[in-house]
Design a protein around this motif. Structure first.
Motif, PDB file in Angstrom:
ATOM      1  N   ALA A   1       0.582  -1.506  -0.040  1.00  0.00           N
ATOM      2  CA  ALA A   1       0.153  -0.001  -0.027  1.00  0.00           C
ATOM      3  C   ALA A   1       1.085   1.338  -0.326  1.00  0.00           C
ATOM      4  O   ALA A   1       0.516   2.040  -0.628  1.00  0.00           O
ATOM      5  CB  ALA A   1      -0.888  -0.079   1.064  1.00  0.00           C
ATOM      6  N   ILE A   2       1.864   1.120   1.277  1.00  0.00           N
ATOM      7  CA  ILE A   2       3.150   1.882   0.942  1.00  0.00           C
ATOM      8  C   ILE A   2       3.430   2.592  -0.991  1.00  0.00           C
ATOM      9  O   ILE A   2       3.350   3.805  -0.906  1.00  0.00           O
ATOM     10  CB  ILE A   2       3.897   2.370   1.327  1.00  0.00           C
ATOM     11  N   ILE A   3       3.877   1.454  -0.866  1.00  0.00           N
ATOM     12  CA  ILE A   3       4.466   1.362  -2.675  1.00  0.00           C
ATOM     13  C   ILE A   3       3.633   1.581  -3.601  1.00  0.00           C
ATOM     14  O   ILE A   3       3.412   2.846  -4.584  1.00  0.00           O
ATOM     15  CB  ILE A   3       4.970  -0.424  -2.958  1.00  0.00           C
ATOM     16  N   ALA A   4       2.243   2.094  -3.675  1.00  0.00           N
ATOM     17  CA  ALA A   4       1.089   1.899  -3.975  1.00  0.00           C
ATOM     18  C   ALA A   4       0.899   3.592  -4.287  1.00  0.00           C
ATOM     19  O   ALA A   4       0.561   4.270  -4.842  1.00  0.00           O
ATOM     20  CB  ALA A   4      -0.064   1.044  -4.072  1.00  0.00           C
ATOM     21  N   LEU A   5       1.457   4.010  -3.622  1.00  0.00           N
ATOM     22  CA  LEU A   5       1.402   5.981  -3.414  1.00  0.00           C
ATOM     23  C   LEU A   5       2.378   5.994  -4.656  1.00  0.00           C
ATOM     24  O   LEU A   5       2.193   7.774  -5.215  1.00  0.00           O
ATOM     25  CB  LEU A   5       1.942   6.275  -1.273  1.00  0.00           C
ATOM     26  N   ILE A   6       3.488   5.188  -4.895  1.00  0.00           N
ATOM     27  CA  ILE A   6       4.536   6.436  -5.796  1.00  0.00           C
ATOM     28  C   ILE A   6       3.910   6.461  -6.871  1.00  0.00           C
ATOM     29  O   ILE A   6       4.085   7.432  -7.364  1.00  0.00           O
ATOM     30  CB  ILE A   6       5.615   5.259  -5.928  1.00  0.00           C
ATOM     31  N   PRO A   7       3.375   6.058  -7.248  1.00  0.00           N
ATOM     32  CA  PRO A   7       2.700   6.020  -8.954  1.00  0.00           C
ATOM     33  C   PRO A   7       1.551   7.386  -8.967  1.00  0.00           C
ATOM     34  O   PRO A   7       1.720   8.547  -9.288  1.00  0.00           O
ATOM     35  CB  PRO A   7       1.860   5.052  -9.443  1.00  0.00           C
ATOM     36  N   VAL A   8       0.625   7.387  -7.100  1.00  0.00           N
ATOM     37  CA  VAL A   8       0.133   8.790  -7.460  1.00  0.00           C
ATOM     38  C   VAL A   8       0.765   9.440  -7.210  1.00  0.00           C
ATOM     39  O   VAL A   8       0.905  10.761  -7.949  1.00  0.00           O
ATOM     40  CB  VAL A   8      -1.247   8.238  -5.952  1.00  0.00           C
ATOM     41  N   VAL A   9       1.905   9.753  -5.919  1.00  0.00           N
ATOM     42  CA  VAL A   9       2.955  10.800  -5.630  1.00  0.00           C
ATOM     43  C   VAL A   9       3.278  11.365  -7.210  1.00  0.00           C
ATOM     44  O   VAL A   9       3.499  12.018  -7.238  1.00  0.00           O
ATOM     45  CB  VAL A   9       3.116  10.564  -4.567  1.00  0.00           C
ATOM     46  N   VAL A  10       4.361  10.505  -7.832  1.00  0.00           N
ATOM     47  CA  VAL A  10       4.966  10.798  -8.854  1.00  0.00           C
ATOM     48  C   VAL A  10       3.671  11.500 -10.379  1.00  0.00           C
ATOM     49  O   VAL A  10       3.986  12.913 -10.613  1.00  0.00           O
ATOM     50  CB  VAL A  10       5.852   9.670  -9.315  1.00  0.00           C
ATOM     51  N   LEU A  11       2.734  10.828 -10.572  1.00  0.00           N
ATOM     52  CA  LEU A  11       2.692  11.035 -11.476  1.00  0.00           C
ATOM     53  C   LEU A  11       1.603  12.597 -11.348  1.00  0.00           C
ATOM     54  O   LEU A  11       1.181  12.627 -12.810  1.00  0.00           O
ATOM     55  CB  LEU A  11       1.598   9.540 -12.002  1.00  0.00           C
ATOM     56  N   SER A  12       1.058  12.544 -10.953  1.00  0.00           N
ATOM     57  CA  SER A  12       0.207  13.729 -10.088  1.00  0.00           C
ATOM     58  C   SER A  12       1.499  14.869  -9.797  1.00  0.00           C
ATOM     59  O   SER A  12       0.938  16.031 -10.600  1.00  0.00           O
ATOM     60  CB  SER A  12      -0.690  13.868  -8.929  1.00  0.00           C
ATOM     61  N   VAL A  13       2.203  14.478  -9.612  1.00  0.00           N
ATOM     62  CA  VAL A  13       3.047  15.723  -8.961  1.00  0.00           C
ATOM     63  C   VAL A  13       3.796  16.453 -10.834  1.00  0.00           C
ATOM     64  O   VAL A  13       3.998  16.973 -10.785  1.00  0.00           O
ATOM     65  CB  VAL A  13       4.427  15.550  -8.375  1.00  0.00           C
ATOM     66  N   THR A  14       4.158  15.548 -11.295  1.00  0.00           N
ATOM     67  CA  THR A  14       4.477  15.484 -12.708  1.00  0.00           C
ATOM     68  C   THR A  14       3.817  15.740 -13.475  1.00  0.00           C
ATOM     69  O   THR A  14       3.728  16.394 -14.527  1.00  0.00           O
ATOM     70  CB  THR A  14       5.635  14.331 -13.248  1.00  0.00           C
ATOM     71  N   LYS A  15       2.132  16.029 -13.383  1.00  0.00           N
ATOM     72  CA  LYS A  15       1.209  16.467 -14.188  1.00  0.00           C
ATOM     73  C   LYS A  15       0.883  15.350 -15.360  1.00  0.00           C
ATOM     74  O   LYS A  15       0.531  16.177 -16.573  1.00  0.00           O
ATOM     75  CB  LYS A  15       1.633  18.168 -14.515  1.00  0.00           C
ATOM     76  N   VAL A  16       1.599  14.347 -15.300  1.00  0.00           N
ATOM     77  CA  VAL A  16       1.076  13.445 -16.109  1.00  0.00           C
ATOM     78  C   VAL A  16      -0.374  12.846 -16.234  1.00  0.00           C
ATOM     79  O   VAL A  16      -0.492  12.660 -17.208  1.00  0.00           O
ATOM     80  CB  VAL A  16       2.304  11.985 -16.056  1.00  0.00           C
ATOM     81  N   ILE A  17      -1.496  12.647 -14.500  1.00  0.00           N
ATOM     82  CA  ILE A  17      -1.771  12.687 -15.012  1.00  0.00           C
ATOM     83  C   ILE A  17      -2.425  13.904 -14.190  1.00  0.00           C
ATOM     84  O   ILE A  17      -1.641  14.571 -12.894  1.00  0.00           O
ATOM     85  CB  ILE A  17      -2.789  11.617 -14.093  1.00  0.00           C
ATOM     86  N   THR A  18      -3.516  14.249 -14.629  1.00  0.00           N
ATOM     87  CA  THR A  18      -4.231  15.806 -14.102  1.00  0.00           C
ATOM     88  C   THR A  18      -5.677  15.338 -13.470  1.00  0.00           C
ATOM     89  O   THR A  18      -5.787  14.564 -13.515  1.00  0.00           O
ATOM     90  CB  THR A  18      -5.022  16.198 -15.665  1.00  0.00           C
ATOM     91  N   LYS A  19      -6.052  16.533 -12.815  1.00  0.00           N
ATOM     92  CA  LYS A  19      -6.632  16.734 -12.243  1.00  0.00           C
ATOM     93  C   LYS A  19      -8.416  15.950 -12.577  1.00  0.00           C
ATOM     94  O   LYS A  19      -9.039  15.515 -12.510  1.00  0.00           O
ATOM     95  CB  LYS A  19      -7.838  18.171 -12.322  1.00  0.00           C
ATOM     96  N   GLU A  20      -8.550  16.323 -14.363  1.00  0.00           N
ATOM     97  CA  GLU A  20      -9.990  15.720 -15.297  1.00  0.00           C
ATOM     98  C   GLU A  20      -9.290  14.400 -15.036  1.00  0.00           C
ATOM     99  O   GLU A  20     -10.127  13.202 -14.945  1.00  0.00           O
ATOM    100  CB  GLU A  20      -9.366  15.784 -16.614  1.00  0.00           C
ATOM    101  N   ASP A  21      -8.171  13.520 -14.882  1.00  0.00           N
ATOM    102  CA  ASP A  21      -7.787  11.807 -15.387  1.00  0.00           C
ATOM    103  C   ASP A  21      -7.783  11.758 -13.418  1.00  0.00           C
ATOM    104  O   ASP A  21      -8.777  10.636 -13.336  1.00  0.00           O
ATOM    105  CB  ASP A  21      -6.217  11.486 -15.045  1.00  0.00           C
ATOM    106  N   ILE A  22      -7.842  12.462 -12.243  1.00  0.00           N
ATOM    107  CA  ILE A  22      -8.243  11.673 -11.403  1.00  0.00           C
ATOM    108  C   ILE A  22      -9.844  11.329 -10.809  1.00  0.00           C
ATOM    109  O   ILE A  22     -10.126  11.058 -10.725  1.00  0.00           O
ATOM    110  CB  ILE A  22      -7.561  13.069  -9.720  1.00  0.00           C
ATOM    111  N   ARG A  23     -10.276  12.604 -11.762  1.00  0.00           N
ATOM    112  CA  ARG A  23     -11.695  12.339 -11.292  1.00  0.00           C
ATOM    113  C   ARG A  23     -12.483  11.178 -12.219  1.00  0.00           C
ATOM    114  O   ARG A  23     -13.706  11.343 -12.116  1.00  0.00           O
ATOM    115  CB  ARG A  23     -12.653  13.853 -11.991  1.00  0.00           C
ATOM    116  N   LYS A  24     -11.858  10.502 -13.114  1.00  0.00           N
ATOM    117  CA  LYS A  24     -12.108   9.599 -13.769  1.00  0.00           C
ATOM    118  C   LYS A  24     -11.913   8.443 -13.624  1.00  0.00           C
ATOM    119  O   LYS A  24     -12.636   7.249 -13.378  1.00  0.00           O
ATOM    120  CB  LYS A  24     -12.070   9.405 -15.870  1.00  0.00           C
ATOM    121  N   LEU A  25     -11.359   8.902 -12.126  1.00  0.00           N
ATOM    122  CA  LEU A  25     -11.106   6.764 -11.274  1.00  0.00           C
ATOM    123  C   LEU A  25     -12.129   6.324 -11.445  1.00  0.00           C
ATOM    124  O   LEU A  25     -12.689   7.170 -11.044  1.00  0.00           O
ATOM    125  CB  LEU A  25     -10.119   7.384 -10.973  1.00  0.00           C
ATOM    126  N   PRO A  26     -12.442   5.108 -11.062  1.00  0.00           N
ATOM    127  CA  PRO A  26     -13.047   4.210 -10.242  1.00  0.00           C
ATOM    128  C   PRO A  26     -13.867   4.293  -9.311  1.00  0.00           C
ATOM    129  O   PRO A  26     -13.495   3.406  -8.731  1.00  0.00           O
ATOM    130  CB  PRO A  26     -13.997   3.062 -11.382  1.00  0.00           C
TER     131      PRO A  26
END
Lengths: 165, 467
Positions: free
Chosen positions: B293-318
Motif C-alpha cells: 500500500a505504501i508502494i502504491a503511493l509512488i505512482p499516485v504521487v509521482v504521476l500527479s506531481v509531474t502532471k502526467v495525470i491531471t485533475k480530469e484524469d483523477i476525476r475519472k477514476l472508478p
C-alpha cells in the motif's frame, strides 16, 4: 417507450420516403423510425418523441419541402436544447450552395447525402452518425455494439470505462 | 430519481423489513448488537442481490448504518455492554482508506495513465508478435496478453481494449467459421481469469485481503501472486483448449495488422518508468519489506506531481469500486464484533462435513452466487462466514483461514456462465458475434473444472506455500 433513440426521416415525396424507410429497415430493431412529410409535421413528431422520454438520434432530412424548407428546419432543431445533439443529415439533390453553407454553419450539418443514394453508402452514414451520437451522449454503448461501429464503441469504453464489480 | 421495477420494489421492501425485523424478535444466543448486525447484514444482502439501489450505494449505506447503530458515537451503544464492545466510528469510515483501498488507488492511477498513453495497446502489439498467424496460437496469444494486462488493470478496461483489437479480425473472418465465437469468448474469459493473479487484479481479491488484514493477517503482493498465478496459468491453458475444442477454427491463418508505435513524449516515458518500478517493488516486497500500500503511493504521487495525470484524469477514476470494497470490509467488521458471524456458524451442524467437503461447498456456492451477483458482493457475503468458521475452531484443524478465504476469492472470479456474470462477459455478448448459449456452455465447463482445480490447489498446493 422510454429512453429510445429515434431516427426521423423528413421527406415529402412518398416514393422517396418509401425507399428511404426500406433501406433503413434493419436499424429498426434498435432505433425506431418516425416519418414526417413536412417541417411542421416533423416538429410535432420531435415534440412527441421528447415528451415520451426518448430522444432523436438522427434526422435524415430532404431540403425542398412544402412550407418551411429542410435547412431551416435543421437550423431550428440545432437551436433547441433537446435536439442539439441529434445528428443532422441532408438527403437531397436540390439544395443550392447557399442553403448548404447555411446548413453547415448554422445547423452544424453532420453529413450531406446526394440523391440518388446507394444503400451501402446510406448504411455507412447512419452507422457512423448514430455511433457518434451514442459516444457523444456518453450512453452505455453495449446495447448498440452489434448494429453500430463496434470498434469505435469499444474504443469509447476505454475513455469512459465500465468497471469491475 | 428513476422509477423502480417490480424486482426493485420487492428488494427495497424486503431489505427494510430485514433491517427492522431483528428489533422485534429475540433470537436465542445472539446479543442485542448481534440482532442489529443481523438486520444490517440482511439489508445489505438483499440490496446487493436485488439492486433497488446501485451496489456501491448500498456499500456506503452499510457504513453509515453501522456508524449510527453499532459504533460508540452512534445512537445506541455509547457505553460497552457485557456482550458488545462497540468500535469507534473511525473503524468503519477508516475502511475507505484502508491499505487495500490505497493499493487499489495506486493500481487505478497506473491503469488510467497506461490507457491515456496507450501503453496497454502498444504492449499488446509487441506481445502478440511471437504468436504468429495460426488461429489457435493467436487465440492463445490474445488470452495470455489479456490475462497479463487484466492482472494489473481492471478486467473490464482490458476487455474493452482487446475488443478494439479483435473486432477488425472478426470482421474479416468468414461468418460460418466458429473461430469468430472462440475469439469473442477468449477475451472476456481470459480477463476474468487474469484478474485473479494479483491483489489489484479485481475487487474480490481486495475483499479477501482486507478481511484477512482485519484478522491481523497480512498477505504481501508477491505472496498472493505465488498462490494465485499457478492457478491462473492452468485455468487459462485449459480454457484455451476448451475454446479450440468447442469452436474449432476453419481458417488457416489470420493477419493481425496492429500498427502503431510507443508514445515517446517525456510524460509517457515517465509513466513507463513508474509503471515498471512500482510493479517490481510490489512483487519484491519480501526482499525490501516495504508494504504494497505504501508502494502504491509512488505512482499516485509521482504521476500527479509531474502532471502526467491531471485533475480530469483523477476525476475519472472508478471511485465507486473503492466504495464497494470498503463497504464489504466494513460489513465484515461488525459481523465479527457483534458475534453475528459466529452465531450463523454455530447454528449449522458443520462437524458432519469434512474439510474437503467444505472447500468444495464454499467454492461451488461462490461460483454459483457470483454468476448472478457481483463478484465482489459474493466475496463480501461469504468471507465473514468462512472467517468465523476458521477462527471459532468449529471446522476443525485442517480448516485454514487463509486458504478458505482464497478459495472464495478465486471462485468468485471463475463465474462466467452468463452475460450478467461479469462486465467483460456483457461486452463480449453485446458485439453480437456469439449467442448466450455459446457463452453458457463454455462458462459452465470452466466453472466445473474451476471448482475441481481450486479444491486441488486448496488441498495440495496452498498449504505448502503457506507453511
Amino acid at each position: 417507450m422510454e429512453n429510445q433513440i429515434f431516427i426521423l426521416v423528413v421527406e415529402d415525396e412518398l416514393e422517396v420516403m418509401d425507399a428511404l424507410v426500406n433501406d433503413l429497415e434493419e436499424f429498426e430493431t434498435h432505433f425506431p423510425i418516425e416519418i414526417a412529410n413536412s417541417a411542421a409535421e416533423a416538429e410535432q413528431v420531435v415534440q412527441h418523441i421528447i415528451d415520451s422520454g426518448s430522444t432523436v438520434g438522427l434526422i435524415l432530412c430532404d431540403h425542398v419541402l412544402p412550407g418551411k424548407n429542410g435547412v431551416d428546419l435543421l437550423i431550428e432543431l440545432q437551436n433547441e436544447n433537446k435536439t442539439k445533439d441529434s445528428r443532422k443529415v441532408l438527403v437531397t439533390g436540390q439544395a443550392g450552395l447557399e442553403d448548404t453553407v447555411q446548413a453547415v454553419n448554422k445547423a452544424h450539418l453532420n453529413h450531406y447525402i446526394a440523391k440518388p443514394w446507394s444503400k451501402e453508402a446510406l448504411h455507412d452514414v447512419v452507422i457512423q452518425q448514430l455511433t457518434d451520437y451514442v459516444i457523444r451522449r456518453k450512453l452505455n454503448p453495449l446495447p448498440y455494439m452489434s448494429i453500430l461501429d463496434a470498434g469505435r464503441l469499444a474504443e469509447s469504453l476505454r475513455d469512459n470505462p465500465l468497471t469491475d464489480h | 430519481m428513476t422509477t423502480f421495477t417490480k424486482k426493485q420494489w420487492i428488494g427495497l421492501a424486503l431489505g427494510l423489513i430485514g433491517l427492522i425485523a431483528p428489533f422485534f424478535f429475540n433470537i436465542e444466543g445472539l446479543s442485542e448488537a448481534g440482532h442489529i448486525g443481523l438486520g444490517i447484514f440482511f439489508l445489505a444482502a438483499v440490496f446487493w442481490m436485488l439492486e433497488p439501489v446501485p451496489i456501491y450505494a448500498t456499500s456506503v449505506l452499510v457504513i453509515f448504518l453501522q456508524i449510527l447503530l453499532l459504533s460508540k458515537e452512534g445512537l445506541i451503544f455509547s457505553t460497552p455492554t457485557d456482550f458488545y464492545n462497540p468500535d469507534s466510528y473511525t473503524a468503519f469510515i477508516g475502511t475507505l482508506a484502508s491499505p487495500i483501498i490505497i493499493l487499489f488507488l495506486g493500481g487505478f492511477v497506473l491503469a488510467d495513465a497506461a490507457v491515456k498513453y496507450n501503453l496497454d495497446r502498444n504492449l499488446t502489439r509487441i506481445l502478440l508478435k511471437p504468436f504468429g498467424d495460426k488461429p489457435k496460437y493467436i487465440v492463445l496469444g490474445l488470452m495470455v496478453v489479456t490475462a497479463l494486462l487484466s492482472a494489473f488493470m481492471s478486467n473490464t478496461a482490458t476487455t474493452a481494449m482487446m475488443m478494439t483489437v479483435i473486432i477488425p479480425i472478426i470482421a474479416r473472418i468468414d461468418k460460418s467459421d466458429p473461430l469468430r465465437i472462440g475469439l469473442a469468448l477468449c477475451i472476456p474469459f481470459a480477463a476474468n481469469i487474469g484478474g485473479m493473479a494479483t491483489p489489484i487484479g479485481t475487487p474480490p481479491n481486495a475483499v479477501v485481503i482486507g478481511t484477512l488484514s482485519n484478522q491481523g493477517i497480512n498477505i504481501p503482493f508477491g505472496d498472493w501472486m505465488i498462490l494465485a498465478t499457478p492457478l491462473v496459468i492452468i485455468v487459462l491453458f485449459l480454457t484455451w483448449l476448451l475454446l479450440l475444442f468447442m469452436f474449432k477454427p476453419s481458417t488457416e491463418s489470420i493477419q493481425l495488422d496492429m500498427s502503431g508505435r510507443f508514445n515517446t513524449s517525456g510524460n509517457a516515458v515517465l509513466l513507463y518508468l513508474v509503471f515498471a518500478v512500482t510493479v517490481l517493488l510490489w512483487v519484491s516486497e519480501s526482499l525490501h519489506g516495504m508494504k504494497s500500500a505504501i508502494i502504491a503511493l509512488i505512482p499516485v504521487v509521482v504521476l500527479s506531481v509531474t502532471k502526467v495525470i491531471t485533475k480530469e484524469d483523477i476525476r475519472k477514476l472508478p471511485w465507486e469500486v473503492l466504495w464497494l470494497v470498503a463497504g464489504g470490509i466494513s460489513l465484515g467488521i461488525s459481523m465479527k464484533n457483534t458475534g453475528l458471524a459466529e452465531w450463523i456458524v454455530t447454528s449449522i451442524e458443520w462437524t458432519s462435513f469434512g474439510t474437503i467437503t467444505m472447500i468444495v461447498a464454499f467454492s461451488a456456492v461462490a461460483i454459483i452466487m457470483s454468476n448472478f451477483l457481483s463478484n465482489t458482493v459474493t466475496a463480501t457475503l461469504l468471507i465473514p462466514l468462512a472467517v468465523s468458521l476458521a477462527t471459532s475452531g468449529i471446522a476443525g484443524e485442517g480448516f485454514n483461514l487463509i486458504i478458505i478465504s482464497v478459495v472464495i476469492g478465486m471462485s468468485a472470479s471463475l463465474a462466467m456462465v452468463l452475460p450478467i456474470s461479469t462486465p467483460p462477459n456483457a461486452i463480449a455478448i453485446s458485439t453480437g458475434t456469439l449467442e448466450t448459449k455459446n457463452m453458457a456452455k463454455a462458462g459452465f465447463v470452466i466453472g466445473v473444472f474451476g471448482i475441481a482445480l481450486v479444491t486441488l490447489y486448496a488441498i495440495f498446493y496452498w498449504p505448502i506455500m503457506l507453511n
